[in-house]
Each structure stands twice: as C-alpha cells, then as structure tokens.
Design a protein around this motif. Structure first.
Motif, PDB file in Angstrom:
ATOM      1  N   UNK A 180     -46.762 -84.097  11.202  1.00 36.01           N
ATOM      2  CA  UNK A 180     -47.236 -82.710  11.212  1.00 36.01           C
ATOM      3  C   UNK A 180     -46.083 -81.740  11.433  1.00 36.01           C
ATOM      4  N   UNK A 181     -44.893 -82.100  10.954  1.00 38.54           N
ATOM      5  CA  UNK A 181     -43.732 -81.220  11.083  1.00 38.54           C
ATOM      6  C   UNK A 181     -43.084 -81.326  12.446  1.00 38.54           C
ATOM      7  N   UNK A 182     -42.179 -80.402  12.702  1.00 43.14           N
ATOM      8  CA  UNK A 182     -41.509 -80.377  13.999  1.00 43.14           C
ATOM      9  C   UNK A 182     -41.921 -79.119  14.743  1.00 43.14           C
ATOM     10  N   UNK A 183     -41.892 -79.222  16.047  1.00 43.28           N
ATOM     11  CA  UNK A 183     -42.281 -78.100  16.880  1.00 43.28           C
ATOM     12  C   UNK A 183     -41.218 -77.014  16.918  1.00 43.28           C
ATOM     13  N   UNK A 184     -41.572 -75.911  17.499  1.00 46.25           N
ATOM     14  CA  UNK A 184     -40.649 -74.783  17.620  1.00 46.25           C
ATOM     15  C   UNK A 184     -39.937 -74.773  18.964  1.00 46.25           C
ATOM     16  N   UNK A 185     -40.129 -75.846  19.755  1.00 47.55           N
ATOM     17  CA  UNK A 185     -39.450 -75.931  21.042  1.00 47.55           C
ATOM     18  C   UNK A 185     -37.947 -76.137  20.825  1.00 47.55           C
ATOM     19  N   UNK A 186     -37.174 -76.049  21.878  1.00 44.64           N
ATOM     20  CA  UNK A 186     -35.710 -76.156  21.787  1.00 44.64           C
ATOM     21  C   UNK A 186     -35.261 -77.477  21.183  1.00 44.64           C
ATOM     22  N   UNK A 187     -36.019 -78.551  21.426  1.00 39.68           N
ATOM     23  CA  UNK A 187     -35.650 -79.874  20.907  1.00 39.68           C
ATOM     24  C   UNK A 187     -36.221 -80.160  19.520  1.00 39.68           C
ATOM     25  N   UNK A 188     -37.007 -79.234  18.996  1.00 38.98           N
ATOM     26  CA  UNK A 188     -37.692 -79.440  17.711  1.00 38.98           C
ATOM     27  C   UNK A 188     -38.404 -80.789  17.701  1.00 38.98           C
ATOM     28  N   UNK A 189     -39.213 -81.004  18.729  1.00 40.84           N
ATOM     29  CA  UNK A 189     -39.941 -82.259  18.893  1.00 40.84           C
ATOM     30  C   UNK A 189     -40.873 -82.479  17.711  1.00 40.84           C
ATOM     31  N   UNK A 190     -40.785 -83.657  17.072  1.00 38.67           N
ATOM     32  CA  UNK A 190     -41.681 -83.921  15.953  1.00 38.67           C
ATOM     33  C   UNK A 190     -43.127 -84.057  16.433  1.00 38.67           C
ATOM     34  N   UNK A 191     -44.052 -83.768  15.505  1.00 37.95           N
ATOM     35  CA  UNK A 191     -45.473 -83.805  15.836  1.00 37.95           C
ATOM     36  C   UNK A 191     -46.191 -84.814  14.941  1.00 37.95           C
ATOM     37  N   UNK A 192     -47.190 -85.448  15.497  1.00 32.28           N
ATOM     38  CA  UNK A 192     -48.019 -86.394  14.769  1.00 32.28           C
ATOM     39  C   UNK A 192     -49.468 -85.956  14.941  1.00 32.28           C
TER      40      UNK A 192
END
Length: 111
Positions: free
Chosen positions: A83-95
């Motif tokens: 589901x893309x990557x998050x907008x947090x500082x680490x660009x945490x990937x999303x599932x």
C-alpha cells in the motif's frame, strides 16, 4: 500467480524503497510481532541482525487493517498487498491486510 509470496520484513522494506513496482498488486505474506497498535491497524516488527545480537535493529511495517489489532507483543502472519510508503521520516512501507492470523513465535525470531 495469485498465491501470496512469503517475504521477510527486511526484503519487503528493501523492495518498497528500491523496486516498489515489483510489489504492486502482488499478494504478500509477512510474519513478525506486533510492536504497537495504532489507529487503522498496527506496526509489525522484526529484529534484524547484521553481524551479532549487539547490532540488532528493528525493521517495521505499518499494517492497515479494519480488524481489531492483535495484542502488542503477539506474533502474527499478515497477508495483504503493498500500500505504498508512509509519509513518516522513515518512509515506513505499508501493507493493506486481507488476513491477520496469530502464530507461535518462530524458532528463529530474527529476520
């Protein structure tokens, strides 16, 4: 195919940054422990060891789910789609989870 691809969290992280098109539309399965619950899902984690236990670091994935989040610290297997990557500082990937199943802690809990 349509069968979920079993990935280690570290592989998922690296692909989400280096080759996200390889993940798009592919059903995936990840295993890890619930680091914490959050609105709309939870954070799935696994300790990654590069050399020895002293250098272990936490690899995390944000799991988006409509289900009640599993208990913090429990081990789960999550199937879903990238589901893309998050907008947090680490660009945490999303599932985006299609299923979340509680499992026993694996013999080797490290990724």
């Amino acid at each position: 195919g349509t069968a979920p691809v079993d990935l280690h969290i570290l592989s998922f992280l690296l692909l989400s940054i280096g080759n996200p098109t390889a993940l798009r539309g592919r059903p995936l399965t990840l295993e890890g422990f619930v680091q914490h619950q959050q609105s709309g899902g939870f954070v799935l984690a696994r300790l990654v060891i590069t050399c020895c236990a002293a250098d272990a670091s936490l690899a995390t994935v944000t799991v988006l789910s409509d289900q009640a989040a599993p208990r913090t610290g429990s081990w789960v297997q999550v199937s879903g789609v990238f589901a893309g990557v998050g907008t947090d500082a680490n660009q945490t990937p999303r599932l985006k989870a299609t299923s979340v199943t509680t499992i026993a802690q694996p013999k080797n809990p490290y990724d």
